[in-house]
Scaffold this motif. Sequence first.
Motif, PDB file in Angstrom:
ATOM      1  N   ASP A  31     -58.523  -9.427   8.494  1.00 53.07           N
ATOM      2  CA  ASP A  31     -59.385 -10.647   9.088  1.00 53.07           C
ATOM      3  C   ASP A  31     -59.572 -10.656  10.380  1.00 53.07           C
ATOM      4  OD1 ASP A  31     -61.166 -12.730   8.974  1.00 53.07           O
ATOM      5  OD2 ASP A  31     -59.714 -14.295   8.291  1.00 53.07           O
ATOM      6  N   ASP A  71     -58.331  -6.457   2.032  1.00 52.53           N
ATOM      7  CA  ASP A  71     -57.693  -6.942   3.279  1.00 52.53           C
ATOM      8  C   ASP A  71     -56.469  -6.708   3.321  1.00 52.53           C
ATOM      9  OD1 ASP A  71     -58.092  -7.648   5.691  1.00 52.53           O
ATOM     10  OD2 ASP A  71     -58.157  -9.734   5.212  1.00 52.53           O
ATOM     11  N   ARG A  74     -53.010 -13.751   5.044  1.00 50.94           N
ATOM     12  CA  ARG A  74     -54.013 -14.212   4.517  1.00 50.94           C
ATOM     13  C   ARG A  74     -54.163 -14.246   3.176  1.00 50.94           C
ATOM     14  NH1 ARG A  74     -53.587 -15.671   8.566  1.00 50.94           N
ATOM     15  NH2 ARG A  74     -54.720 -15.429  10.484  1.00 50.94           N
ATOM     16  N   LYS A  75     -53.534 -13.416   2.397  1.00 48.49           N
ATOM     17  CA  LYS A  75     -53.592 -13.521   0.910  1.00 48.49           C
ATOM     18  C   LYS A  75     -52.326 -14.328   0.175  1.00 48.49           C
ATOM     19  CE  LYS A  75     -53.624  -9.102   0.561  1.00 48.49           C
ATOM     20  NZ  LYS A  75     -53.433  -7.546   0.051  1.00 48.49           N
ATOM     21  N   GLU A 130     -63.962  -8.797   6.549  1.00 49.07           N
ATOM     22  CA  GLU A 130     -64.076 -10.052   5.528  1.00 49.07           C
ATOM     23  C   GLU A 130     -65.609 -10.474   5.730  1.00 49.07           C
ATOM     24  OE1 GLU A 130     -61.223 -13.102   5.157  1.00 49.07           O
ATOM     25  OE2 GLU A 130     -62.547 -14.304   6.178  1.00 49.07           O
TER      26      GLU A 130
END
Length: 738
Positions: A454, A426, A473-474, A41
């Motif tokens: 990340d 990611d 994170r998504k 990232e």
Amino acid sequence: MKFSSRKLPFFLFVLAVAMLTVGVTGLSAQESQPEPRFTVETAAVLLDVVVRDRRGRPIPDLTASDFEVYEDGVRQQIESFRLVVHEGGTTSSPAAEPPPGSDTPSRSPVTPLEELNFIAMVFDRLSPDARARAHETALQYLDEQLVRPSDMVGVFKIDLSLQVLQNYTNDAALLRQAIERLGSTTSANFISGAAEARGLSSIEEALERSAAATASEAAAAGGPGTAAQAQAAGSATGEAVAEQLLGEMNRRLLENFESLQRDQQGYATTNGLISVVGSLGALSGRKTILFFSEGLSIPPNVQARFRSVIHAANRANVSVYTLDAAGLRIESTGSEAARELAALANRRINQAYSGRDDTSGPLMRALERNEDLLRLDPHSGLGQLAQETGGFLISETNNLVTGLRQIDQDMRAYYLLAYVPRNQEDDGRFREIDVKVNRPGASVQTRKGYYAVDSISTHPLLDYEAPALALARKTEAPGSLAVLALGLDFPGFEETGRVGLLVEVPPGVFTYEIVKAENTYRADFSIVALIRDRAKQVVRKTSQQYLLGGEIGQLEQARNGRVLFFRETQLAAGEYELEAIAYDGLARRVGIHKSKFEVLSPAGSGPLLSSIVIIRSAEQVGKEAESQAGILRLGELLIYPNLGEPLARSTLEQMPFFFNAYPARGGKAPPEAVFEVVKEGTVTGRSAVRLPAPDQAGRIQFASALPIQGYAPGRYQLRVTVVDKGVRTTRSANFTVQ
């Protein structure tokens, strides 16, 4: 409003036995020119690359066009390229700047943060001979002035725990003292029972041959007039078989204990290495670990943690050089496994001839055992650790200093490459890196890959955490899995407070895969808990992977169980956010729960008050029982908190709760506690009691219950205020009545 606080032990005992059900599956007690971070990232992947010629000498005159970088087989565009030369580094290239437009790297001085070269000397548990060799090598390393003024060196020892013999310093005298202490210490002995097990195996072989011969005699004695002979032969056969079974039991005992011992040894070593790598993660530039060991045990149960060591080192730009401190061995490192294989083959032959050809029992266990023993070869575990982190293994020599001189060259001069991955997803998967150099006879030494996830500050990332964090994170909270979480502060008059982290997943949430051919089921899920400060930086990370399995008949029971994850840590005073992530590895689903909590400061003279814990259930564990949930112990009871589940008036008459309090400094009388129930900002009930006297530790543990039958459905707040010497401390807990 009245609270019932009398006859507390009896009330909580009834609560534990008759009123509520525990139902828990598990309660378980990581510059002027800034370098790109080693994550996807933050733009670039950073590689430090050592290139040598056929004679092992550094090649200093390569250009960017001489390098090719591949990630998962796809060629990458090199965005940054330079040659880094530390103090003492020697190359034959000129020091002048390259001409405009040239891709030849500059040899200009390194940036201020890069001027410090961090080296961790880590000594695994060693036998007396190996410890003496490592001690002598380390002292010679200092005597030859391989440690320069710009080097910061730390000395660490891994035994059953990690010991800091000397924190990072460039003071040669302090380093020498630390190494001398190492030479005078002893390590926990993990004595292999393989030789004794092989002796029992040989006895088994002899007994098997004897039993087979006796059985043949008994069969031959079956004719007329030989009844006495047949009876004697049959009795001898029975005795031989019984003795054989006893020998097999003893052999299994030794082998099973050795397997558990290797797991313990492997976890101690890998956890120690992860901690050392984590200490270096926040530093810029190239970092080095010199790992003195006699062999790295990597049994199957430790494989995942071993991969985490490699990933953490790659993520932090830490190269691990492994040194086999055993030196020249009298026999080869694979001789132990060879003897075991020979014993296995002999037992296998005897089983086949005797007709007792059981391939589901001892044979398969022996095959698994030998697979473990093969991993003990230093050229396996130590070699893999070094190769995959950009270092190399020094072995088969009593002169380890020669290898250290080559390591010193690696640390002083290397190429620094950076590229932006073409694959920007990611996804938490491991990305393999391959670096090639367009120079005949050149050998390349660099890292082998990284997990695409990340960054979470400098905390080491375990392999099972990567996909969970990547998916979280998504995913917008709360995700598709139900999960509850709570942070609890239990302060004392110390610099930091004790904090409990609880994450709960209700029954039936995770996926269970049925393996019909084996009549079994399996599940793979993980819990990851992150604590962030007010600046959103991760200050603590903890996790656990749950690999469940069993027979299909037990599947329903597994589905009806809930998971309660618990950890204790210590935090300075301040406001924090707990982010709890539950990850289903089979279905690739995630659940996220975020909650805020505060850690009170022990400063001042006023009373202290812990978080208010709403009790869901309790379990009697006895006075002598030890529990990881220390802050949740109340006498002989272990408390299971309510993490936000609604309270049903149809099944529950009272809402039990408890807290800890400390009187004001110098207070002589027990403080007063004021209880208030608040709904939508309005106080709907109030009561006050005098708290009992503190225990020998100065702590007051108080439990009571709030009758809820008179409360209409809705959300409420229980507010507790402790008043002592005119100073008030207030904390609250939310609850819902349905």
